[in-house]
Design an enzyme around this catalytic site. Structure first.
Site, mmCIF file in Angstrom:
data_model
loop_
_atom_site.group_PDB
_atom_site.id
_atom_site.type_symbol
_atom_site.label_atom_id
_atom_site.label_comp_id
_atom_site.label_asym_id
_atom_site.label_seq_id
_atom_site.Cartn_x
_atom_site.Cartn_y
_atom_site.Cartn_z
ATOM 1 N N TYR A 131 -10.671 -15.008 -2.271
ATOM 2 C CA TYR A 131 -11.885 -14.295 -2.696
ATOM 3 C C TYR A 131 -12.822 -15.101 -3.606
ATOM 4 C CZ TYR A 131 -9.649 -10.333 -0.514
ATOM 5 O OH TYR A 131 -9.059 -9.497 0.408
ATOM 6 N N HIS A 141 -4.551 1.831 17.705
ATOM 7 C CA HIS A 141 -5.321 1.742 16.462
ATOM 8 C C HIS A 141 -6.603 0.952 16.749
ATOM 9 C CE1 HIS A 141 -5.962 2.023 12.159
ATOM 10 N NE2 HIS A 141 -6.567 0.857 12.311
ATOM 11 N N ALA A 142 -7.751 1.532 16.389
ATOM 12 C CA ALA A 142 -9.031 0.927 16.773
ATOM 13 C C ALA A 142 -9.179 -0.488 16.219
ATOM 14 C CB ALA A 142 -10.179 1.794 16.256
ATOM 15 N N HIS A 147 -18.089 1.553 12.954
ATOM 16 C CA HIS A 147 -17.292 0.606 12.171
ATOM 17 C C HIS A 147 -16.917 -0.607 13.039
ATOM 18 C CE1 HIS A 147 -14.095 -0.648 9.294
ATOM 19 N NE2 HIS A 147 -13.515 -1.075 10.405
ATOM 20 N N GLU A 148 -16.385 -0.339 14.213
ATOM 21 C CA GLU A 148 -15.933 -1.440 15.085
ATOM 22 C C GLU A 148 -17.096 -2.316 15.536
ATOM 23 O OE1 GLU A 148 -12.982 -2.103 15.059
ATOM 24 O OE2 GLU A 148 -12.220 -0.197 14.346
ATOM 25 N N HIS A 179 -18.101 -5.017 13.218
ATOM 26 C CA HIS A 179 -17.335 -6.272 13.353
ATOM 27 C C HIS A 179 -17.941 -7.142 14.456
ATOM 28 C CE1 HIS A 179 -14.079 -5.160 10.680
ATOM 29 N NE2 HIS A 179 -13.695 -4.129 11.395
ATOM 30 N N GLU A 224 -15.321 -5.411 6.940
ATOM 31 C CA GLU A 224 -15.024 -3.986 7.073
ATOM 32 C C GLU A 224 -16.194 -3.096 6.650
ATOM 33 O OE1 GLU A 224 -12.542 -3.178 8.715
ATOM 34 O OE2 GLU A 224 -11.463 -5.077 8.658
ATOM 35 N N TRP A 271 6.857 3.115 -3.060
ATOM 36 C CA TRP A 271 5.718 3.587 -2.254
ATOM 37 C C TRP A 271 5.223 4.934 -2.777
ATOM 38 C CZ3 TRP A 271 2.154 2.286 1.242
ATOM 39 C CH2 TRP A 271 1.604 3.265 2.072
ATOM 40 N N ARG A 309 1.717 6.202 -4.505
ATOM 41 C CA ARG A 309 0.948 7.311 -3.910
ATOM 42 C C ARG A 309 0.635 8.350 -4.993
ATOM 43 N NH1 ARG A 309 -0.811 7.862 1.429
ATOM 44 N NH2 ARG A 309 0.792 9.119 2.425
ATOM 45 N N HIS A 360 -1.270 -0.803 9.416
ATOM 46 C CA HIS A 360 -1.509 -2.123 8.838
ATOM 47 C C HIS A 360 -0.262 -2.761 8.229
ATOM 48 C CE1 HIS A 360 -5.250 0.032 9.259
ATOM 49 N NE2 HIS A 360 -5.908 -1.108 9.242
ATOM 50 N N ARG A 392 -9.115 -5.148 1.736
ATOM 51 C CA ARG A 392 -10.426 -5.274 2.385
ATOM 52 C C ARG A 392 -11.132 -3.913 2.533
ATOM 53 N NH1 ARG A 392 -8.578 -7.752 8.059
ATOM 54 N NH2 ARG A 392 -7.575 -9.189 6.615
ATOM 55 N N TYR A 393 -10.366 -2.865 2.807
ATOM 56 C CA TYR A 393 -10.988 -1.551 3.030
ATOM 57 C C TYR A 393 -11.429 -0.915 1.713
ATOM 58 C CZ TYR A 393 -8.815 -2.191 7.586
ATOM 59 O OH TYR A 393 -8.424 -2.704 8.799
#
Ligand code: X8Z
Ligand code: ZN
Length: 596
Positions: free
Chosen positions: A207, A337-338, A367-368, A371, A395, A467, A471, A495, A504-505
C-alpha cells in the site's frame, strides 16, 4: 595446460559476478519479467477460467499447474529484484522493481514440492467452495446451492428456516480446514524466503506506505465511521427485537447472525422492509421493478455497460458477450461468486456471475464492470503497472458508479415515473446504509482474522473462537448456536478458501464515497450528494478515466488526488453522505441502548 590468471584480473572478474548490480541489470530483469509474466498470466488465466466454469478433477489440476508456473516465475523475479535494494534507480524503474518484490498474494517456497502442493491446495479449496451445497436431511434431491441459500436468507422471516439455512451453508466449510491450515504453513514459508515475517505482512506491504502504518490507517478509518455503524446497529437491533421477540434478540447484546438478511451478515439491505422509517419510504423497490419489466440477465449487464458508455468509455468488446458467464448452468458445478476477468491483460474482458434479477445483483453487475473498465483503461501501461492504484481502488470503481443509481437516474431509464420528494430521503439513505455502512466492520474483520492466522497469533485450535470474537468486536453479532472448533466458519465465506485478501473491500467502501462526492461536483450536481448521479457526465467520465489509465504506475495517493484533490483516505465522506440519516438514527435511538 593450466593458466594462472594475474591476481588483478581475477579480482576484476569476481567483481563483475558478485559486485553491485547496475540500473541496466535492473532494466534487464524488468524487461524479462514483463515479457514472461505476460504469457504466463495469460496461460494461468485461461486455465483458471476453465476450472471455475467447469469444476472437475482435471480442470482443477491443470489450473493448479498453470498457476504453479506463473507463481514460481513471480517468486524468482521477486528474489532477483531484492538484489537491487541498495541500488539507485530512476523512479519508474525503482517502482517496477519494488512491485516485483511485493505483488504476490500466495508466495511459493523455492522447494518445487512445496510450490506444487501450494497451488494444488489453492485450486482444491476454491473448487470445494464452488461445489458447496447443503442438502437438508441428507436428501440429494433437495440440495441448496449458494444462490438458493442467498434467496432464503434475503426473504425468509421464519427464524427456524433462517437458522436451518444458516447452519446448513456453514457445513460446507469444515472439510476445508485441513487444506487451509496447510496452505497457511506453506505460504508463510514462501513469505519468509522473500524477507517477510509471514504472508499477512506481505499483504500489508502492498500500500505505498510502511505496513505498520497501513494497519494504523485502517484503525483510524474505522474509528471515523464506527459512530455511524453503532447507531445503525442499535436501530436494527431494536427493530429486529420488535419483529422476532425479546427472546430472539437481546436488548443490549449482539444481534444473532442469522437474522440480518445475508448468510454472512455482511450487508443488511434485505432487512429494509422491516426497518423502513414510517412515512419516508421512497415508494419503489428496484428488485420488483426489474422483475416486472422481465429484465433478463443480459439486459441487466447492458444497463451497466450503458452507464459507462454514457461517461465516454468505449463499449465492451464483442468477446465480452461471447465469453462471459451470466447464468448458473443447470448441468455442472461452477464457482458462482461474481468475478471480473482480464484473461489476456489486454481486452479479453469477461465476467462470471450467476445473475439473479434483483437490485443486489444489479449493483454487483456495476461492481464487476468497474473492474473490466479499469482493466481496459490501464492496458496501455507496461505490464508491471497493469493493475489498480491499490486493490481497494479496483473494488471501488464499479461501486462508485452504482452510487449513481439514484431515483433521478431510474426516472431517466423509465423505471419509475417520478423521483420521490426529499421527504423520502431517510428511506433512501437507510436502504443504502444497510448495504454500505453495515458492510464496513465486516470488510475489516476478515483480514484482522487472517493476518493473525498468518502470524501464528491465532492457531488452528482457535480459528473459530477467534473468528467469533472478531465478529463480536467489530460487527456486534453472535452465532445463533454454539460454534466450537469442529466448525470452520471463516471457510463458509468465498474469499477465505479462494485466498482473496479482503481489506480491499473495506478500503473500497471508504474510497467510493470520496470518489462519488468529487465526481458529482465535476458533474455539476448541486443536490445533496446522495441524490447526485454522474450518468452522462463527460467531465466526470474524463477525470475518472484519467485516474484509471494511470493503473499502478504511481503511488495510490497520486491516483486519489487526481479525482478528489486529496492524498488521504477519509471516512468523513461516508459520515457526510449519511449525515441526515445519522441525525435521525440518534433521535430514534434516544433512551435505547447503543453498543453491545
Ligand atoms: O467479492 C465481491 C465481488 C467480487 S470482487 C462480488 N465483493 C465482496 C463480497 O461479496 O464479499 C463485493 C462486495 C464485497
Ligand atoms: Zn470486486
Amino acid at each position: 595446460m593450466k593458466r594462472i590468471l594475474p591476481l588483478l584480473l581475477l579480482a576484476a572478474l569476481t567483481a563483475c559476478r558478485t559486485g553491485t548490480p547496475t540500473a541496466a541489470d535492473a532494466q534487464a530483469l524488468v524487461d524479462k519479467a514483463e515479457a514472461e509474466s505476460f504469457d504466463l498470466a495469460h496461460e494461468a488465466g485461461q486455465a483458471s477460467w476453465v476450472a471455475a466454469n467447469f469444476i472437475t478433477q482435471d480442470t482443477e489440476a491443470l489450473s493448479a499447474k498453470a498457476a504453479e508456473r506463473s507463481v514460481n516465475a513471480a517468486v524468482r523475479y521477486a528474489k532477483e529484484a531484492a538484489r537491487f535494494d541498495n541500488v539507485q534507480l530512476p523512479p519508474e524503474l525503482a517502482r517496477k522493481i519494488k512491485l516485483l518484490k511485493l505483488s504476490l498474494t500466495l508466495p511459493a517456497p523455492s522447494d518445487p514440492k512445496d510450490a506444487a502442493e501450494m497451488t494444488r491446495l489453492a485450486a482444491a479449496l476454491e473448487a470445494a467452495y464452488g461445489k458447496g451445497k447443503y442438502c437438508p436431511g441428507g436428501d440429494p434431491s433437495k440440495c441448496l446451492n449458494i444462490d438458493d441459500i442467498t434467496k432464503i436468507m434475503a426473504s425468509s422471516r421464519d427464524p427456524k428456516q433462517l437458522l436451518d439455512a444458516w447452519s446448513g451453508w456453514h457445513t460446507v466449510a469444515p472439510p476445508m480446514k485441513k487444506d487451509f491450515v496447510r496452505l497457511v504453513e506453506i505460504t508463510n514459508k514462501g513469505a519468509k524466503e522473500l524477507g517477510f515475517s509471514d504472508t499477512g505482512a506481505l499483504w500489508r506491504s502492498q500500500y505505498d506506505m510502511p505496513p505498520d502504518e497501513f494497519a494504523k490507517e485502517l484503525d483510524r478509518l474505522w474509528a471515523q465511521v464506527k459512530p455511524l455503524y453503532d447507531q445503525l446497529h442499535a436501530y436494527a437491533r431494536w427493530k429486529l427485537r420488535e419483529k422476532y421477540g425479546k427472546d430472539a434478540v437481546p436488548e443490549n447484546g449482539p444481534i444473532p447472525a442469522h437474522l440480518l438478511g445475508n448468510i454472512w451478515a455482511q450487508q443488511w439491505d434485505n432487512l429494509y422492509p422491516i426497518l423502513a422509517p414510517a412515512g419516508a419510504d421512497p415508494g419503489y423497490d428496484l428488485s420488483s421493478i426489474l422483475k416486472q419489466r422481465k429484465t433478463d440477465p443480459i439486459q441487466m449487464v447492458k444497463y451497466g455497460e450503458a452507464f459507462f458508455t454514457s461517461l465516454g468509455f468505449a463499449p465492451l468488446p464483442q468477446t465480452f458477450w461471447e465469453r462471459s458467464l451470466f447464468v448458473r448452468p443447470r448441468d455442472r458445478d461452477v464457482v458462482c461468486h461474481a468475478s471480473a476477468w482480464d484473461v489476456d491483460n489486454i481486452d479479453d474482458l469477461r465476467i462470471k456471475m450467476c445473475i439473479d434479477i434483483t437490485a443486489d445483483d444489479f449493483n454487483t453487475i456495476h461492481h464487476e464492470l468497474g473492474h473490466n473498465f479499469y482493466q481496459r483503461a490501464y492496458n496501455k501501461q507496461s505490464m508491471s503497472f497493469r493493475n489498480s492504484a491499490n486493490d481497494g481502488f479496483h473494488e471501488a470503481i464499479g461501486d462508485t458508479i452504482a452510487l449513481s443509481i439514484t431515483p433521478e437516474y431510474l426516472v431517466k431509464l423509465g423505471f419509475i415515473q417520478k423521483a420521490p420528494d426529499p421527504s423520502k430521503d431517510l428511506g433512501l439513505l437507510l436502504r443504502r446504509a444497510l448495504d454500505k455502512v453495515a458492510f464496513l466492520p465486516f470488510g475489516l474483520l476478515i483480514d484482522q482474522w487472517r493476518w493473525k492466522v498468518y502470524s501464528g497469533q491465532i492457531t488452528p485450535e482457535q480459528y473459530n473462537k477467534a473468528w467469533w470474537e472478531l465478529r463480536l468486536k467489530y460487527q456486534g453479532i453472535a452465532p445463533p448456536s454454539a460454534r466450537g472448533e469442529e466448525f470452520f466458519d471463516p471457510g463458509a465465506k468465498y474469499h477465505v478458501p479462494a485466498n482473496v485478501p479482503y481489506t480491499r473491500y473495506f478500503l473500497a467502501h471508504i474510497l467510493q464515497f470520496q470518489f462519488h462526492k468529487s465526481l458529482s461536483e465535476l458533474a455539476g450536481c448541486k443536490d445533496p450528494v446522495h441524490r447526485c448521479s454522474i450518468y452522462q457526465s463527460q467531465e466526470a467520465g474524463k477525470r475518472l478515466d484519467e485516474m484509471l489509465q494511470m493503473g499502478q504506475s504511481k503511488p495510490w495517493q497520486d491516483a486519489l488526488e487526481k479525482v478528489t484533490g486529496t492524498r488521504q483516505m477519509d471516512g468523513n465522506s461516508v459520515r457526510a453522505y449519511f449525515k441526515p440519516l445519522e441525525d435521525w438514527l440518534i433521535e430514534q435511538n434516544k433512551g435505547k441502548p447503543v453498543g453491545w
